[in-house]
Enzyme design. Structure first.
Site, PDB file in Angstrom:
ATOM      1  N   CYS A 196       0.836  -1.211   0.000  1.00  0.00           N
ATOM      2  CA  CYS A 196       0.000   0.000   0.000  1.00  0.00           C
ATOM      3  C   CYS A 196       0.871   1.261   0.000  1.00  0.00           C
ATOM      4  O   CYS A 196       1.465   1.576  -1.024  1.00  0.00           O
ATOM      5  CB  CYS A 196      -0.978  -0.043   1.178  1.00  0.00           C
ATOM      6  SG  CYS A 196      -2.281   1.187   1.067  1.00  0.00           S
ATOM      7  N   GLU A 237      -0.434  -8.349   5.589  1.00  0.00           N
ATOM      8  CA  GLU A 237      -0.095  -8.348   7.015  1.00  0.00           C
ATOM      9  C   GLU A 237      -1.326  -8.199   7.903  1.00  0.00           C
ATOM     10  O   GLU A 237      -1.247  -8.388   9.113  1.00  0.00           O
ATOM     11  CB  GLU A 237       0.930  -7.235   7.314  1.00  0.00           C
ATOM     12  CG  GLU A 237       0.389  -5.801   7.301  1.00  0.00           C
ATOM     13  CD  GLU A 237       0.237  -5.182   5.904  1.00  0.00           C
ATOM     14  OE1 GLU A 237       0.314  -5.933   4.901  1.00  0.00           O
ATOM     15  OE2 GLU A 237       0.019  -3.956   5.835  1.00  0.00           O
ATOM     16  N   HIS A 279      -3.014  -5.488   1.823  1.00  0.00           N
ATOM     17  CA  HIS A 279      -2.292  -5.670   3.088  1.00  0.00           C
ATOM     18  C   HIS A 279      -2.290  -7.123   3.552  1.00  0.00           C
ATOM     19  O   HIS A 279      -3.085  -7.490   4.418  1.00  0.00           O
ATOM     20  CB  HIS A 279      -2.953  -4.830   4.179  1.00  0.00           C
ATOM     21  CG  HIS A 279      -2.883  -3.361   3.948  1.00  0.00           C
ATOM     22  ND1 HIS A 279      -1.752  -2.622   4.213  1.00  0.00           N
ATOM     23  CD2 HIS A 279      -3.798  -2.490   3.476  1.00  0.00           C
ATOM     24  CE1 HIS A 279      -1.973  -1.361   3.910  1.00  0.00           C
ATOM     25  NE2 HIS A 279      -3.205  -1.242   3.448  1.00  0.00           N
TER      26      HIS A 279
END
Lengths: 195, 295
Positions: free
Chosen positions: A77, A177, A175
């Site tokens: 991002c 994560e 994302h």
């Protein structure tokens, strides 16, 4: 494998947890000296303007350029924006990847979304295909165009590029994560290891 | 491919992207640009900063949508705005404007003295204030996707921010040592849903991002809150009520990133000009304390 996560601002602790789950070592990078001994670096999600200004202020632009000459870097991002060479507005960028990125391409927070994404480059399952990756997009950018030598790894149905790789460098609009699915982190560790 | 918007993951996720950053109160597009140029990770669009709300008195309400829209146009970073506690129509208006985050805030005059907004009904995420773990978990149960400790807004006195952060983080640490059967009683004592108490114990932190707010005025104040264990800071009156807002804003951003590096904090704290004129919380009559609003 020692992976640094740029910890100027953003969701760096989520990346550190993901890397540790996949069996790598992870540490925070705030200053050029923190890059010593690292095999790869992740630039996390966050605000790209904030990350860029702090990187300039603390001598990280040059240090990361040097780092990128021999080692792998992945941006998610804001991190993908930071890795790009052009965002059509004035803000500090690393310019390591030959991609043009449009910030906030979907609009404001109301347009943030989740979707199952096909990323064929991820590890194949028994049926010879990678299972879809559940991707979280938050005020996300898209990769508008890529230069020669850049491999597109994933697109939305409308054709927008949301993941790309150029040699040692990886950019994702979303994302990984934020999920418990660590396959993109594993893929990055593969790049760090020379795959 | 099916697209889902307004999910818990994207609401909480935006707050995760703000971590390690500074969210600044701004009242004009010019302020918003200064904040963005200084490295703010988001701005809070307001008609008046809390220090002026305090001085002005009267009923404090949601800002004029015109001001909010002009600030949204001025910057590329996320823009937040405040609604009154329990005022779900102000929240609907802010959602209709396309704001990125709503702060259901004690800084404005409460519209409901018993109920907060049911935040699950909205696609836009909410941040809410708290003074302790029970209050934080009640807000999360109502759908808050981000928490901030309240502190005492508009004072420039960090003492309440420290008190509230220590209360929340201290209770989370205590939770770590509790036996499973003690959680039921603890949940009852702090008046919070058992499931969220259990989740907090398992995570060792709140299930959502937790910033500090209310009284942060210097780079050292911001680093203090970060070292205490919050994820980032809100700075309200502390920047634009000071002598050199651009310089102070940048210094607070840098101190928040390098919060463990006293040399950097010392360096950025030099020659910042006049800080905001503070007001000791102890001198404020209890009826005027904002933090006790909310239930």
């Amino acid at each position: 494998m020692n992976i640094g996560v740029l910890a100027l601002q953003g969701d760096f602790s989520e990346h550190i947890q993901s890397i540790r789950r996949t069996g790598g070592e992870a540490s925070e990078v705030r200053l050029p000296r923190d890059l010593a001994g690292l095999n790869g670096l992740i630039v996390p999600g966050g605000e790209s303007t904030t990350i860029g200004k702090l990187a300039v202020q603390y001598g990280l632009i040059e240090a990361l350029h040097d780092f990128g000459k021999t080692r792998a870097i992945w941006g998610t991002c804001a991190g993908a924006i930071f890795l790009s060479k052009d965002v059509r507005r004035h803000q500090p960028l690393l310019g390591l990847m030959d991609i043009t990125v449009q910030r906030n391409a979907f609009g404001r927070q109301a347009e943030s979304f989740e979707i199952d994404l096909d990323i064929p480059a991820l590890a194949r399952e028994g049926n010879g295909r990678a299972r879809p990756f559940h991707a979280v997009f938050i005020r996300a950018p898209i990769i508008e165009s890529v230069g020669p030598g850049v491999e597109v790894l994933a697109r939305l149905e409308n054709g927008s590029i949301v993941a790309a790789r150029q040699g040692r460098f990886l950019a994702t609009s979303f994302h990984p994560e934020l999920t418990r699915d660590d396959r993109v982190h594993q893929y990055f560790l593969g790049i760090v290891g020379g795959k | 491919m099916e697209t889902q918007t307004g999910t818990v993951a994207v609401k909480r996720g935006l707050a995760q992207m703000l971590k390690g950053g500074v969210i600044m109160d701004v009242v004009t597009p010019e302020h918003a640009k200064i904040a963005e140029d200084a490295g703010a990770c988001a701005v809070m669009a307001l008609e008046r900063v809390p220090a002026d709300i305090r001085a002005h008195g009267g009923v404090a309400r949601m800002s004029d949508p015109e001001i909010i829209l002009r600030i949204m146009d001025a910057v590329t970073i996320p823009v937040m705005a405040k609604c009154r506690i329990g005022h779900f129509v102000e929240a609907q208006v802010l959602e209709a404007l396309g704001i990125d985050y709503i702060d259901e805030s004690e800084v404005l005059t409460p519209a409901d003295e018993a109920h907060h907004v049911n935040k699950h009904n909205f696609k836009v995420p909410f941040v809410c204030g708290c003074r302790n773990l029970g209050e934080a978990l009640r807000r999360i149960a109502e759908g808050a996707a981000m928490i901030r400790t309240k502190g005492e807004a508009g004072t420039g006195d960090v003492v309440e921010a420290v008190r509230h952060a220590r209360a929340v983080l201290g209770d989370i640490r205590r939770l770590q040592t509790m036996a499973e059967e003690e959680l039921f009683t603890f949940a009852k004592e702090i008046d919070a849903p058992y499931e969220l108490v259990k989740e907090t114990k398992e995570l060792g932190r709140l299930p959502v991002v937790n910033f500090a707010a209310g009284g942060i005025a210097t780079p050292a104040d911001a680093a203090l809150m970060m070292q205490l264990g919050v994820d980032g800071v809100f700075v309200g009156s502390g920047i634009f009520k000071s002598g050199d807002p651009a310089k102070r804003a940048k210094a607070i951003v840098e101190a928040t990133t390098h919060f463990r590096d006293a040399k950097i904090i010392a360096d950025v704290s030099r020659n910042l000009g006049e800080p905001m004129v503070g007001r000791q919380v102890n001198d404020i009559p209890s009826a005027e304390l904002l933090a006790q609003r909310g239930w």
